[in-house]
Structure formats: structure tokens, C-alpha cells
Design a protein around this motif. Structure first.
Motif, PDB file in Angstrom:
ATOM      1  N   ALA C   9       0.838  -1.122   0.121  1.00  0.00           N
ATOM      2  CA  ALA C   9       0.039   0.111  -0.002  1.00  0.00           C
ATOM      3  C   ALA C   9       0.760   1.217   0.006  1.00  0.00           C
ATOM      4  CB  ALA C   9      -0.822  -0.004   1.265  1.00  0.00           C
ATOM      5  N   GLY C  10       0.676   2.279  -0.798  1.00  0.00           N
ATOM      6  CA  GLY C  10       1.491   3.443  -0.989  1.00  0.00           C
ATOM      7  C   GLY C  10       2.637   3.268  -1.846  1.00  0.00           C
ATOM      8  N   THR C  11       3.611   3.942  -1.789  1.00  0.00           N
ATOM      9  CA  THR C  11       4.791   3.844  -2.596  1.00  0.00           C
ATOM     10  C   THR C  11       6.140   3.480  -1.687  1.00  0.00           C
ATOM     11  OG1 THR C  11       4.883   6.110  -2.675  1.00  0.00           O
ATOM     12  CG2 THR C  11       3.575   5.000  -4.307  1.00  0.00           C
ATOM     13  N   PHE C  12       7.097   3.059  -2.417  1.00  0.00           N
ATOM     14  CA  PHE C  12       8.447   3.364  -2.049  1.00  0.00           C
ATOM     15  C   PHE C  12       9.133   4.268  -3.074  1.00  0.00           C
ATOM     16  CE2 PHE C  12       8.540  -1.339  -0.401  1.00  0.00           C
ATOM     17  CZ  PHE C  12       8.440  -0.888   0.907  1.00  0.00           C
ATOM     18  N   SER C  13      10.276   5.203  -2.046  1.00  0.00           N
ATOM     19  CA  SER C  13      10.986   5.918  -3.075  1.00  0.00           C
ATOM     20  C   SER C  13      11.734   5.030  -4.121  1.00  0.00           C
ATOM     21  CB  SER C  13      11.660   6.961  -2.317  1.00  0.00           C
ATOM     22  OG  SER C  13      12.787   6.102  -1.862  1.00  0.00           O
ATOM     23  N   ARG C  14      12.410   5.715  -5.220  1.00  0.00           N
ATOM     24  CA  ARG C  14      13.280   4.979  -6.032  1.00  0.00           C
ATOM     25  C   ARG C  14      14.431   4.514  -5.273  1.00  0.00           C
ATOM     26  NH1 ARG C  14      17.658   4.879  -8.662  1.00  0.00           N
ATOM     27  NH2 ARG C  14      18.051   3.979 -10.669  1.00  0.00           N
ATOM     28  N   GLU C  15      14.932   5.382  -4.192  1.00  0.00           N
ATOM     29  CA  GLU C  15      16.130   4.755  -3.429  1.00  0.00           C
ATOM     30  C   GLU C  15      15.861   3.654  -2.574  1.00  0.00           C
ATOM     31  OE1 GLU C  15      19.430   5.496  -3.684  1.00  0.00           O
ATOM     32  OE2 GLU C  15      18.636   6.389  -5.414  1.00  0.00           O
ATOM     33  N   GLN C  16      14.727   3.625  -2.092  1.00  0.00           N
ATOM     34  CA  GLN C  16      14.222   2.429  -1.417  1.00  0.00           C
ATOM     35  C   GLN C  16      14.139   1.131  -1.985  1.00  0.00           C
ATOM     36  OE1 GLN C  16      10.612   4.380   0.409  1.00  0.00           O
ATOM     37  NE2 GLN C  16      11.279   4.038   2.402  1.00  0.00           N
ATOM     38  N   LYS C  17      13.692   1.394  -3.135  1.00  0.00           N
ATOM     39  CA  LYS C  17      13.385   0.326  -4.252  1.00  0.00           C
ATOM     40  C   LYS C  17      14.739  -0.483  -4.519  1.00  0.00           C
ATOM     41  CE  LYS C  17       9.212   2.093  -6.360  1.00  0.00           C
ATOM     42  NZ  LYS C  17       8.762   2.936  -7.480  1.00  0.00           N
ATOM     43  N   LYS C  18      15.682   0.438  -4.875  1.00  0.00           N
ATOM     44  CA  LYS C  18      17.010   0.151  -5.124  1.00  0.00           C
ATOM     45  C   LYS C  18      17.836  -0.578  -4.159  1.00  0.00           C
ATOM     46  CE  LYS C  18      21.368   2.694  -6.225  1.00  0.00           C
ATOM     47  NZ  LYS C  18      22.091   1.868  -7.155  1.00  0.00           N
ATOM     48  N   GLN C  19      17.509  -0.142  -2.860  1.00  0.00           N
ATOM     49  CA  GLN C  19      18.295  -0.814  -1.554  1.00  0.00           C
ATOM     50  C   GLN C  19      17.428  -1.947  -1.289  1.00  0.00           C
ATOM     51  OE1 GLN C  19      20.791   0.294  -0.090  1.00  0.00           O
ATOM     52  NE2 GLN C  19      20.934  -1.214   1.592  1.00  0.00           N
ATOM     53  N   ILE C  20      16.220  -2.019  -1.503  1.00  0.00           N
ATOM     54  CA  ILE C  20      15.586  -3.450  -1.064  1.00  0.00           C
ATOM     55  C   ILE C  20      15.901  -4.461  -2.021  1.00  0.00           C
ATOM     56  CG2 ILE C  20      13.214  -4.391  -1.364  1.00  0.00           C
ATOM     57  CD1 ILE C  20      12.058  -1.597   0.246  1.00  0.00           C
ATOM     58  N   ALA C  21      15.931  -4.095  -3.297  1.00  0.00           N
ATOM     59  CA  ALA C  21      16.162  -4.950  -4.468  1.00  0.00           C
ATOM     60  C   ALA C  21      17.453  -5.712  -4.249  1.00  0.00           C
ATOM     61  CB  ALA C  21      15.986  -4.422  -5.915  1.00  0.00           C
ATOM     62  N   GLU C  22      18.549  -4.830  -3.931  1.00  0.00           N
ATOM     63  CA  GLU C  22      20.028  -5.178  -3.695  1.00  0.00           C
ATOM     64  C   GLU C  22      19.816  -6.281  -2.596  1.00  0.00           C
ATOM     65  OE1 GLU C  22      22.358  -1.100  -5.038  1.00  0.00           O
ATOM     66  OE2 GLU C  22      22.331  -1.921  -2.865  1.00  0.00           O
ATOM     67  N   GLU C  23      19.253  -5.807  -1.464  1.00  0.00           N
ATOM     68  CA  GLU C  23      19.029  -6.628  -0.203  1.00  0.00           C
ATOM     69  C   GLU C  23      18.586  -8.143  -0.446  1.00  0.00           C
ATOM     70  OE1 GLU C  23      18.433  -4.936   3.365  1.00  0.00           O
ATOM     71  OE2 GLU C  23      19.718  -3.091   2.999  1.00  0.00           O
ATOM     72  N   ILE C  24      17.480  -8.176  -1.125  1.00  0.00           N
ATOM     73  CA  ILE C  24      16.864  -9.234  -1.180  1.00  0.00           C
ATOM     74  C   ILE C  24      17.549 -10.371  -2.167  1.00  0.00           C
ATOM     75  CG2 ILE C  24      14.421 -10.350  -2.224  1.00  0.00           C
ATOM     76  CD1 ILE C  24      13.062  -8.067  -0.798  1.00  0.00           C
ATOM     77  N   THR C  25      18.163  -9.503  -3.346  1.00  0.00           N
ATOM     78  CA  THR C  25      18.924 -10.378  -4.193  1.00  0.00           C
ATOM     79  C   THR C  25      20.200 -11.104  -3.479  1.00  0.00           C
ATOM     80  OG1 THR C  25      18.040  -8.943  -6.007  1.00  0.00           O
ATOM     81  CG2 THR C  25      20.004 -10.170  -6.397  1.00  0.00           C
ATOM     82  N   ASP C  26      20.416 -10.134  -2.688  1.00  0.00           N
ATOM     83  CA  ASP C  26      21.961 -10.714  -1.709  1.00  0.00           C
ATOM     84  C   ASP C  26      21.420 -11.903  -1.017  1.00  0.00           C
ATOM     85  OD1 ASP C  26      24.359 -10.241  -0.667  1.00  0.00           O
ATOM     86  OD2 ASP C  26      23.350  -9.971   1.025  1.00  0.00           O
TER      87      ASP C  26
END
Lengths: 61, 61, 61, 61, 61, 61
Positions: C9-26
Motif C-alpha cells: 500500500a502506498g509507494t517506496f521511493s526509487r532509493e528504497q526500491k534500489k536498496q530493497i532489491a539489492e538486499e533481497i537479491t543478496d
């Protein structure tokens, strides 16, 4: 980077999955311009008891 | 209220699921500001025969 | 070939998406043994009006 | 043409699925104006080990 | 911990979403034994152009 | 009653969607034995910022 999910009642045989995956991947490349290596396809097979159409479970039909 | 779905070919062990769930929930709290209790994670494990990449079923590779 | 969907619900900022994608992929590489190049992550952001918890739309809370 | 997916930990009995499918189809017709024959409902039942809330697998609770 | 996704062509009004969310949450509690606070519902509204039935986009009909 | 979801980064044109829907519906009928009228297809188009491969958002590439 297209991710295709095919949810169905019952099952497909391995040969059906193989042929369907080839054709859909081809369609997305030829029509949609998506390189083959990026296309993921997942088959999700559910028992008839777990699907309803028009309010009736499929195993009632 | 983030709902995270992880769809994979094959399976994770229970220990892997436990560790992955902890880390993703932590990431979403620390980076995304989502309270832990709202994060749902579902692991959907599919047989290799039910996944295709680049038009080939994974059990062909 | 893990495909991760994060519905929120709602949005993440681009920086949040970038960081979350990195961490989950890791996490999926380190804990789950999944090579980085196979991990797809999709963020699906829905307006508060389109989510309910406990029978109440989130924009009521 | 509404497609409803109900993802749950554990299972529903066949009778529960039947009743839930009838009620949801009725709700979508009466409140949402969607003709019954277009409503598809899929039940996706996952083992407790494949769900986490707040970073803990459900079979830990 | 049931997560319900309702994917539809077009939109529901806010009042429709509110009523549908209440009724489905009630159904899952009364029939399925799922406590209200665990039920998440997401409405995913797609334009008619993004849905096909029987091989035809809905905006053709 | 197959429900096909095609999740992609970016968009397809209306003509692409129309052609892809026709071909996939045809494939599922010819290869999978599913009557055309039961096949639902949904296109879910996400901005590049909302997709990651290998831990990088697509708009970084």
C-alpha cells in the motif's frame, strides 16, 4: 522480464508444457520484442476442487 | 501490508525459508519503514517441469 | 528464477526500491543459493483505497 | 473477469471452499455488478512452513 | 494470512471496495475460521485494454 | 480457466496486446485443449523503476 503465469485447473502433460512454453516465448519475442532469455513462464496447476466459476467448484460440474 | 511472494523452481529447506523470511522482513522494516507485524511472506515452490526460461523447461537443462 | 513480488500500500521511493532489491537479491544468493542474474523483483504499489486489513480499507484508518 | 485468488496457510475443507466461493461470487455480483459467470476463484493452499508473518514461519508459532 | 487478490477490468468505486472488503472478510471469518485481523485484501484494477477473454481484448467488445 | 498473467517492464501497444492475446489463446486451445472462452489474459505493465534483475533496477541499465 516478462513473467508469464499460467494458472489452470487440472494439469498439463510435460509435452504440453514444453510446447506451450516454446510458443508463448516465441510470441513474446516476435510480437512483443522481448528477448527469449528474459521470458520466464510458470505453470500453476490447481486441483478442480480449488477453482470456482460462477460460484461453483469445478468438481461439481 | 507488504505481501511478498517468492516463486521458485525447486524447494528451499525449512532453515533457508526461516532465514530468508527474517532477512526480508528486516529489510522491509529498516529500509522501507514497514512494521514487522504487517509483513507477510509466501514461498511458492514449483517443480522444475513447471518453469520455463527462454522457452525451455528447467528440467531440460 | 526466483521471482519476488512485493505488493504494498502506498509507494517506496526509487532509493528504497534500489536498496530493497539489492538486499533481497543478496539474501537469495547467500542463503538460498540462487545466482543473482536469475532473480527478478517486481514492486506493485497500490493506493491505500485498494487495500483492506480486517475488513477496513486502509484509507479509513 | 474478476479473478479472485485466495492464498492461505493450511487448507479449507471442500465444504468451506464451496460456501466461500458462493458467497464471494454473490458479493461481487450484488455489490460490484459483475455477472456470476465471469467470476473465477482460485484457492492456493500453502503449508505453514511456507508462510511467514513478522519474520517468523507460521509453523514456529 | 488469507491474502485475497481481486483482479478486475475497470474499477470499483470506493464504496464498492469498502462493502466488498467487509463481506469477504466476514465470509472468511464465519465460514473459514480466519480471524478478521489476518485477512488482507488487494484490489488490482486494470484497464479494459489489458484484459482479454476468448482471445479478444475487452475494449473490443 | 486458464488465467494467464503477463507481467512486464514498460508497456505493450494495444496492437501488441491484441496479437499476443490471440496467439496465446490459440496456443492454449490447440496444444492444451482449453476452450477459447475460458481463457483469461491480464497484462500487468510496471514502470522500469519497479523491476529489478540481478539486484539492479531496470532504469539503471
Amino acid at each position: 522480464m516478462p513473467v508469464v503465469t499460467i494458472k489452470l485447473a487440472g494439469t498439463f502433460s510435460r509435452e504440453q508444457k514444453k510446447q506451450i512454453a516454446e510458443e508463448i516465448t516465441d510470441t513474446l519475442e516476435r510480437v512483443g520484442g522481448k528477448p527469449r532469455r528474459y521470458t520466464y513462464i510458470a505453470f500453476e496447476e490447481l486441483p478442480d476442487e480449488n477453482w470456482a466459476i460462477a460460484g461453483e467448484l469445478l468438481d461439481e460440474e
